[in-house]
Design a protein around this motif. Sequence first.
Motif, short mmCIF file in Angstrom:
data_model
loop_
_atom_site.label_atom_id
_atom_site.label_comp_id
_atom_site.label_asym_id
_atom_site.label_seq_id
_atom_site.Cartn_x
_atom_site.Cartn_y
_atom_site.Cartn_z
N ARG A 245 0.73 -0.72 0.03
CA ARG A 245 0.14 -0.21 0.09
C ARG A 245 0.96 1.05 0.27
NH1 ARG A 245 -4.78 -1.37 4.13
NH2 ARG A 245 -5.91 -3.47 3.37
N PHE A 246 2.24 1.12 1.06
CA PHE A 246 2.68 1.86 0.76
C PHE A 246 3.29 2.38 -0.96
CE2 PHE A 246 7.46 4.17 1.24
CZ PHE A 246 7.50 5.14 2.04
N LEU A 247 3.91 1.46 -1.15
CA LEU A 247 4.82 1.46 -2.44
C LEU A 247 3.75 2.10 -3.56
CD1 LEU A 247 7.40 -1.03 -2.47
CD2 LEU A 247 7.36 1.53 -2.36
N ASP A 248 2.18 1.65 -3.23
CA ASP A 248 1.47 2.01 -4.68
C ASP A 248 0.99 3.10 -4.40
OD1 ASP A 248 0.72 -0.69 -5.29
OD2 ASP A 248 -0.95 -0.54 -3.31
N LYS A 249 1.47 4.34 -3.36
CA LYS A 249 1.48 5.91 -3.46
C LYS A 249 2.38 6.56 -3.41
CE LYS A 249 -1.60 5.82 0.84
NZ LYS A 249 -1.67 6.24 1.83
N LYS A 250 4.27 5.43 -3.41
CA LYS A 250 4.91 6.09 -3.92
C LYS A 250 5.51 5.71 -5.44
CE LYS A 250 5.01 8.33 -0.13
NZ LYS A 250 5.14 9.93 -0.44
N LEU A 251 5.28 4.97 -5.51
CA LEU A 251 6.20 3.93 -7.04
C LEU A 251 4.92 3.26 -7.72
CD1 LEU A 251 9.08 2.30 -5.48
CD2 LEU A 251 9.33 4.54 -6.70
N PRO A 252 3.52 4.01 -8.24
CA PRO A 252 2.70 2.94 -8.65
C PRO A 252 3.56 1.98 -9.78
CG PRO A 252 2.34 5.68 -8.35
CD PRO A 252 3.34 5.38 -8.17
N TRP A 253 2.63 0.86 -10.03
CA TRP A 253 2.81 -0.06 -10.75
C TRP A 253 3.15 0.49 -12.03
CZ3 TRP A 253 5.58 -4.70 -10.36
CH2 TRP A 253 5.40 -5.03 -8.73
N LYS A 254 1.94 1.80 -13.01
CA LYS A 254 1.90 1.51 -14.18
C LYS A 254 3.35 2.38 -14.43
CE LYS A 254 -3.13 1.79 -14.49
NZ LYS A 254 -4.43 2.37 -14.88
N GLU A 255 3.57 3.01 -13.43
CA GLU A 255 5.32 3.81 -13.42
C GLU A 255 6.23 3.47 -12.98
OE1 GLU A 255 4.45 8.02 -12.24
OE2 GLU A 255 1.72 8.05 -12.20
N TYR A 256 6.33 2.68 -12.44
CA TYR A 256 7.96 2.66 -12.00
C TYR A 256 7.36 0.46 -11.86
CZ TYR A 256 7.80 7.77 -10.66
OH TYR A 256 7.82 9.05 -10.44
N ILE B 241 12.71 -3.26 -5.24
CA ILE B 241 12.31 -2.64 -4.43
C ILE B 241 11.74 -2.92 -3.29
CG2 ILE B 241 11.31 -0.33 -3.12
CD1 ILE B 241 13.20 1.68 -5.28
N GLN B 242 9.72 -3.82 -3.85
CA GLN B 242 9.11 -4.26 -2.84
C GLN B 242 9.89 -5.65 -2.52
OE1 GLN B 242 4.94 -3.85 -3.92
NE2 GLN B 242 4.62 -5.46 -3.05
N LEU B 243 10.39 -5.88 -3.42
CA LEU B 243 11.48 -7.70 -3.13
C LEU B 243 11.80 -7.28 -2.01
CD1 LEU B 243 11.64 -10.97 -3.55
CD2 LEU B 243 13.53 -9.96 -5.55
N GLY B 244 12.95 -6.46 -1.95
CA GLY B 244 14.30 -6.29 -1.31
C GLY B 244 13.09 -5.98 -0.09
N LEU B 245 12.13 -4.64 -0.04
CA LEU B 245 11.97 -4.42 1.93
C LEU B 245 11.29 -5.91 2.27
CD1 LEU B 245 10.70 -0.98 0.40
CD2 LEU B 245 12.27 -1.31 1.53
N THR B 246 10.21 -6.57 1.41
CA THR B 246 9.81 -7.52 2.11
C THR B 246 10.57 -8.76 2.14
OG1 THR B 246 7.60 -7.36 0.46
CG2 THR B 246 7.88 -9.32 1.79
#
Length: 339
Positions: A57-68, A75-80
């Motif tokens: 949810r945090f990354l959806d706001k900062k790094l939307p899938w459509k753009e990044y 980044i999501q893999l690393g943070l997870t």
Amino acid sequence: MKLTIKKWVTIGVSLLLAGTAVYFLIKIQPPISFYITFTWILLIASLLWIGSTLISRFLDKKLPWKEYVTARFFIQLGLTIIYSLFCVNTSYFLLKKLFTNDPPVWEQVLLTNIYGLLLILPTFSIYFGIHFLKAWKKSQLETERLQKEGMRSQLQALRNHLDPHFLFNNLNILSILIDKDQALSKQYLERFAEVYRIILQNEVSELITLKKELDFIKSYLYLIKIRFQDDINVDLNIEAHLKMKMVPPLSIQMLIENCIKHNAITETSPLAINIFTEDDEYLVVKNNLKPKKTGGNGKSSGLENIRNRYRYFTDKNLIIEQSTTHFIIKIPLLEIEEL
């Protein structure tokens, strides 16, 4: 809250699994270490699920899938992974301290991290796959919605082009008739109002039945006969079983108008227009060719309008044929199941 069949099945399966688990636990009577391990696994799973959801949810706001897309994935893999290993190690040390008197064993810590990674990576892959499919489906639905809205807007623009064109043509005719014959101009105005009422009734229709279009054409031809008398002859020959097929509104009227626009019409050489069907698939408008000396070779905006409207409903296109004596236009007859 009303329970659906799906919810009842879910509740039933959950109770069955819970009952089975309790039964085996009573039968087997595992040691306390089993319960500690089970609690630890349940805690880890809960923390991973909650954390992954919050990270997403945090990354959806900062790094939307459509753009990044690429950056978001890594980044999501690393943070997870970082969050998951933190949860695994923290819970391990807490369980060791709270439920045992033994100090942490570093070999166990190493194995715990290895097993954690082996569990986290496929879990993340499944989570990412499910999330990607949901996002892709949502994107597809949004794209389809925008395409339909764009289609409706363009069709509305095309229909809006018809009404003023038809209106101004007939007002010009009416202005001529007023000077010649006031009684006839009054009769013409009454029929014109009836024809325009039919146009307004079909204003929001993208397609109408051939029967409705022909009913309109019969009223429209009355106006044409008042203007041209016997200088135009129109023959309608449409098979009854085809009258429930569909065409864009005013398409036949525009084809007749196209004949009038591009041909010389005189008392000694009248314009003959034949309207009939061919192979149960096309409506044909055929006229004897008498091109005007000027302005007869220009591009027809009416034909282009009809062609553009058909593109939204079928791959079939208008068929245009011309010989030294006749000009022929064939428009597809559409069926509901084709759309």
